[in-house]
Design a protein around this motif. Structure first.
Motif, PDB file in Angstrom:
ATOM      1  N   ALA A 177       0.707  -1.282   0.077  1.00 31.21           N
ATOM      2  CA  ALA A 177       0.189   0.020   0.013  1.00 31.21           C
ATOM      3  C   ALA A 177       0.810   1.337  -0.227  1.00 31.21           C
ATOM      4  CB  ALA A 177      -1.067   0.049   1.244  1.00 31.21           C
ATOM      5  N   ILE A 178       1.883   1.288   0.959  1.00 34.30           N
ATOM      6  CA  ILE A 178       2.839   2.379   0.877  1.00 34.30           C
ATOM      7  C   ILE A 178       3.484   2.676  -0.292  1.00 34.30           C
ATOM      8  CG2 ILE A 178       4.940   3.223   2.105  1.00 34.30           C
ATOM      9  CD1 ILE A 178       4.062   2.039   4.534  1.00 34.30           C
ATOM     10  N   GLY A 179       4.031   1.586  -0.914  1.00 29.61           N
ATOM     11  CA  GLY A 179       4.729   1.602  -2.165  1.00 29.61           C
ATOM     12  C   GLY A 179       3.837   2.017  -3.345  1.00 29.61           C
ATOM     13  N   ARG A 180       2.695   1.499  -3.483  1.00 31.86           N
ATOM     14  CA  ARG A 180       1.859   2.167  -4.513  1.00 31.86           C
ATOM     15  C   ARG A 180       1.597   3.745  -4.320  1.00 31.86           C
ATOM     16  NH1 ARG A 180      -2.542  -2.933  -4.181  1.00 31.86           N
ATOM     17  NH2 ARG A 180      -1.550  -4.264  -5.528  1.00 31.86           N
ATOM     18  N   LYS A 181       1.134   4.172  -3.064  1.00 36.97           N
ATOM     19  CA  LYS A 181       1.009   5.576  -2.945  1.00 36.97           C
ATOM     20  C   LYS A 181       2.198   6.293  -3.176  1.00 36.97           C
ATOM     21  CE  LYS A 181      -0.704   8.708   0.521  1.00 36.97           C
ATOM     22  NZ  LYS A 181      -1.066   8.818   2.086  1.00 36.97           N
ATOM     23  N   GLN A 182       3.510   5.628  -2.787  1.00 35.66           N
ATOM     24  CA  GLN A 182       4.748   6.432  -2.940  1.00 35.66           C
ATOM     25  C   GLN A 182       4.967   6.515  -4.395  1.00 35.66           C
ATOM     26  OE1 GLN A 182       6.318   8.185  -0.804  1.00 35.66           O
ATOM     27  NE2 GLN A 182       7.983   8.643  -2.092  1.00 35.66           N
ATOM     28  N   ALA A 183       4.660   5.375  -5.200  1.00 35.58           N
ATOM     29  CA  ALA A 183       4.777   5.163  -6.462  1.00 35.58           C
ATOM     30  C   ALA A 183       4.164   6.332  -7.378  1.00 35.58           C
ATOM     31  CB  ALA A 183       4.667   3.982  -7.200  1.00 35.58           C
ATOM     32  N   GLU A 184       2.869   6.459  -6.951  1.00 30.86           N
ATOM     33  CA  GLU A 184       1.826   7.240  -7.555  1.00 30.86           C
ATOM     34  C   GLU A 184       2.326   8.890  -7.355  1.00 30.86           C
ATOM     35  OE1 GLU A 184      -2.128   4.806  -7.073  1.00 30.86           O
ATOM     36  OE2 GLU A 184      -1.906   6.595  -5.912  1.00 30.86           O
ATOM     37  N   LEU A 185       2.893   9.141  -6.258  1.00 35.07           N
ATOM     38  CA  LEU A 185       3.103  10.531  -5.998  1.00 35.07           C
ATOM     39  C   LEU A 185       4.659  10.752  -6.801  1.00 35.07           C
ATOM     40  CD1 LEU A 185       3.198  13.151  -4.211  1.00 35.07           C
ATOM     41  CD2 LEU A 185       4.548  11.874  -2.550  1.00 35.07           C
TER      42      LEU A 185
ATOM     43  N   GLU B  84       2.753  24.948  -5.438  1.00 32.54           N
ATOM     44  CA  GLU B  84       4.001  24.884  -5.952  1.00 32.54           C
ATOM     45  C   GLU B  84       4.930  24.464  -4.614  1.00 32.54           C
ATOM     46  OE1 GLU B  84       7.186  28.648  -7.599  1.00 32.54           O
ATOM     47  OE2 GLU B  84       4.930  28.622  -7.690  1.00 32.54           O
ATOM     48  N   GLU B  85       4.703  24.990  -3.411  1.00 33.47           N
ATOM     49  CA  GLU B  85       5.343  24.664  -2.086  1.00 33.47           C
ATOM     50  C   GLU B  85       5.675  23.004  -2.046  1.00 33.47           C
ATOM     51  OE1 GLU B  85       5.541  25.572   2.499  1.00 33.47           O
ATOM     52  OE2 GLU B  85       3.868  26.571   1.111  1.00 33.47           O
ATOM     53  N   ASP B  86       4.540  22.403  -2.258  1.00 34.71           N
ATOM     54  CA  ASP B  86       4.505  21.075  -2.250  1.00 34.71           C
ATOM     55  C   ASP B  86       5.506  20.302  -2.950  1.00 34.71           C
ATOM     56  OD1 ASP B  86       3.097  21.042   0.157  1.00 34.71           O
ATOM     57  OD2 ASP B  86       1.075  20.657  -0.590  1.00 34.71           O
ATOM     58  N   PHE B  87       5.204  21.024  -4.381  1.00 37.30           N
ATOM     59  CA  PHE B  87       5.893  20.334  -5.675  1.00 37.30           C
ATOM     60  C   PHE B  87       7.300  20.393  -5.158  1.00 37.30           C
ATOM     61  CE2 PHE B  87       7.787  20.906  -9.884  1.00 37.30           C
ATOM     62  CZ  PHE B  87       7.523  19.731 -10.197  1.00 37.30           C
ATOM     63  N   LEU B  88       7.741  21.585  -4.828  1.00 35.93           N
ATOM     64  CA  LEU B  88       9.213  21.868  -4.588  1.00 35.93           C
ATOM     65  C   LEU B  88       9.910  21.101  -3.450  1.00 35.93           C
ATOM     66  CD1 LEU B  88       9.458  25.785  -5.235  1.00 35.93           C
ATOM     67  CD2 LEU B  88      10.255  24.212  -6.801  1.00 35.93           C
ATOM     68  N   GLU B  89       8.984  20.803  -2.452  1.00 32.29           N
ATOM     69  CA  GLU B  89       9.496  20.062  -1.198  1.00 32.29           C
ATOM     70  C   GLU B  89       9.447  18.446  -1.843  1.00 32.29           C
ATOM     71  OE1 GLU B  89       6.934  20.211   2.095  1.00 32.29           O
ATOM     72  OE2 GLU B  89       7.605  18.388   2.895  1.00 32.29           O
ATOM     73  N   ASN B  90       8.704  18.155  -2.825  1.00 26.55           N
ATOM     74  CA  ASN B  90       8.780  16.672  -2.994  1.00 26.55           C
ATOM     75  C   ASN B  90       9.931  16.558  -3.970  1.00 26.55           C
ATOM     76  OD1 ASN B  90       6.569  14.779  -2.227  1.00 26.55           O
ATOM     77  ND2 ASN B  90       5.417  16.509  -2.352  1.00 26.55           N
ATOM     78  N   THR B  91      10.226  17.265  -4.830  1.00 29.64           N
ATOM     79  CA  THR B  91      11.232  17.225  -5.557  1.00 29.64           C
ATOM     80  C   THR B  91      12.563  17.255  -5.121  1.00 29.64           C
ATOM     81  OG1 THR B  91      11.370  19.827  -6.165  1.00 29.64           O
ATOM     82  CG2 THR B  91      10.273  18.547  -8.001  1.00 29.64           C
ATOM     83  N   GLU B  92      12.648  18.187  -3.978  1.00 26.83           N
ATOM     84  CA  GLU B  92      13.914  18.080  -3.054  1.00 26.83           C
ATOM     85  C   GLU B  92      14.043  16.911  -2.535  1.00 26.83           C
ATOM     86  OE1 GLU B  92      14.023  21.054  -0.174  1.00 26.83           O
ATOM     87  OE2 GLU B  92      15.893  20.445   0.384  1.00 26.83           O
ATOM     88  N   MET B  93      13.046  16.335  -1.811  1.00 27.55           N
ATOM     89  CA  MET B  93      12.910  15.036  -1.086  1.00 27.55           C
ATOM     90  C   MET B  93      13.425  13.831  -2.089  1.00 27.55           C
ATOM     91  SD  MET B  93      10.102  13.357   1.027  1.00 27.55           S
ATOM     92  CE  MET B  93       9.007  13.159  -0.710  1.00 27.55           C
ATOM     93  N   LEU B  94      12.896  13.711  -3.181  1.00 24.98           N
ATOM     94  CA  LEU B  94      13.168  12.876  -4.219  1.00 24.98           C
ATOM     95  C   LEU B  94      14.772  12.988  -4.778  1.00 24.98           C
ATOM     96  CD1 LEU B  94       9.802  12.532  -5.659  1.00 24.98           C
ATOM     97  CD2 LEU B  94      10.772  10.879  -4.070  1.00 24.98           C
ATOM     98  N   GLY B  95      15.152  14.040  -4.720  1.00 22.18           N
ATOM     99  CA  GLY B  95      16.616  14.427  -5.537  1.00 22.18           C
ATOM    100  C   GLY B  95      16.404  14.750  -6.970  1.00 22.18           C
ATOM    101  N   ILE B  96      15.317  15.422  -7.207  1.00 22.69           N
ATOM    102  CA  ILE B  96      14.835  15.774  -8.835  1.00 22.69           C
ATOM    103  C   ILE B  96      15.228  16.905  -8.930  1.00 22.69           C
ATOM    104  CG2 ILE B  96      13.177  15.611 -10.541  1.00 22.69           C
ATOM    105  CD1 ILE B  96      11.510  13.904  -8.740  1.00 22.69           C
ATOM    106  N   THR B  97      16.264  17.249 -10.176  1.00 24.67           N
ATOM    107  CA  THR B  97      16.672  18.530 -10.519  1.00 24.67           C
ATOM    108  C   THR B  97      15.574  18.880 -11.626  1.00 24.67           C
ATOM    109  OG1 THR B  97      18.910  17.864 -10.212  1.00 24.67           O
ATOM    110  CG2 THR B  97      18.350  19.430 -11.699  1.00 24.67           C
ATOM    111  N   ILE B  98      14.932  19.861 -11.243  1.00 24.36           N
ATOM    112  CA  ILE B  98      13.847  20.505 -12.353  1.00 24.36           C
ATOM    113  C   ILE B  98      14.388  21.605 -13.415  1.00 24.36           C
ATOM    114  CG2 ILE B  98      12.110  20.097 -10.782  1.00 24.36           C
ATOM    115  CD1 ILE B  98      11.927  22.863  -9.888  1.00 24.36           C
ATOM    116  N   ARG B  99      15.623  22.076 -13.337  1.00 23.45           N
ATOM    117  CA  ARG B  99      16.021  23.023 -14.181  1.00 23.45           C
ATOM    118  C   ARG B  99      17.585  22.535 -14.837  1.00 23.45           C
ATOM    119  NH1 ARG B  99      12.043  26.192 -15.887  1.00 23.45           N
ATOM    120  NH2 ARG B  99      11.051  26.850 -13.959  1.00 23.45           N
TER     121      ARG B  99
END
Length: 319
Positions: free
Chosen positions: A267-275, A304-319
């Protein structure tokens, strides 16, 4: 499930697109021999004839190798191949990328038994938004030579960077580089560029073509994101399942703990995967279609705030 952006939202994105967007550029040059020929003459500085041009051409990889998608691929009357790319992000203009594109164009030319002299010249041209080499030049043509001598190695390969941020002169190339930065066709200087841009921005036929192309690429990105998300989700699910299983097992026993661990882990994996899939898709749109952070976040129903927080947590570079 069919995935499409609303036409009204797409029209606004299309209005802001310049030819430095690879979707816009590839549409304008697709099958447009005259426009392609005019641009290549301005860059290469010799007389030439384009006999075929196509856009968004995917070159099949070797076995399990990466299959690059070229913005524009042209064939000249002397047999030469010319690949033209546009790139806004500096990191996307890595010379190794051009090396790989050139190698893939080389590898498709010869059959078993063919002599290497049959290899045609290959030109890979990268038009960049910024001056990634910092010399202020409009064109950076690279070649093999021995430093301090006139000795060169003629391999038939040509890698050329064109810098859109250079100081413009009165040349035809300067006019082209000006037009590559225009979202409004009326501001363009080259008539062939103006006509192509007007067709895809100001006619219903052209807008429909762009809309379909955009949604095709958008769907491909979604599918790739879902695949990556599923793989990542399974990994996360297994890890979480084991951890939860251990904790629960200490209280209610090994068997019960493993059952709960598996259930909650999945369940956690699915939710995390979707996010993570949604965030990765939105970040990919920023890089590929040059969306703003707020637009990308809105596309997946996130602030925008939640999006930036999630990209930082996942280590995703957006630029």
């Amino acid at each position: 499930m069919e995935r499409k952006i609303e036409m009204s939202a797409f029209r606004e994105r299309l209005r802001l697109m310049t030819p430095m967007n690879n979707l816009m550029m590839s549409a304008m040059f697709d099958s447009n021999r005259n426009l392609t020929e005019e641009l290549l003459k301005a860059i290469l500085k010799f007389d030439l004839e384009v006999v075929r041009v196509e856009s968004l051409r995917t070159l099949p990889g070797v076995m399990l190798g990466k299959s690059p998608q070229l913005d524009v691929l042209a064939r000249l009357n002397d047999g030469s191949y010319v690949n033209i790319e546009v790139q806004i992000r500096d990191e996307g203009a890595d010379p190794r990328r051009l090396r790989y594109y050139k190698a893939r164009l080389d590898s498709r030319q010869l059959m078993t038994g063919d002599d290497y002299s049959f290899l045609q010249d290959v030109y890979v041209i990268m038009i960049t938004e910024n001056d990634i080499f910092g010399r202020g030049w409009m064109i950076y043509p690279f070649s093999y030579n021995v430093p301090g001598t006139d000795l060169s190695l003629e391999t038939g390969e040509h890698i050329i960077y064109v810098n859109r941020s250079a100081e413009y002169d009165s040349s035809r190339l300067a006019d082209f580089l000006h037009d590559f930065g225009c979202s409004d066709p009326s501001e363009m200087r080259i008539m062939a560029m103006k006509d192509a841009s007007r067709f895809y921005k100001n006619t219903e036929e052209g807008v429909k073509i762009m809309y379909d192309r955009y949604n095709e690429v958008y769907a491909e990105g979604m599918d790739e994101g879902l695949r990556i998300g599923r793989d990542e989700g399974l990994k996360i699910g297994r890890t979480e399942g084991i951890n939860i299983g251990r904790d629960e097992g200490l209280r209610i026993g090994k068997d019960e703990g493993l059952r709960i661990g598996r259930t909650e882990g999945i369940a956690i994996g699915r939710k995390q995967a979707e996010l993570e899939t949604s965030v990765r898709m939105a970040a990919a749109n920023i890089r590929k279609y040059h969306e703003s952070v707020s637009e990308a976040a809105a596309d997946i129903g996130m602030s925008e705030e939640d999006f930036l927080e999630n990209t930082e947590m996942l280590g995703i570079t957006i630029r």
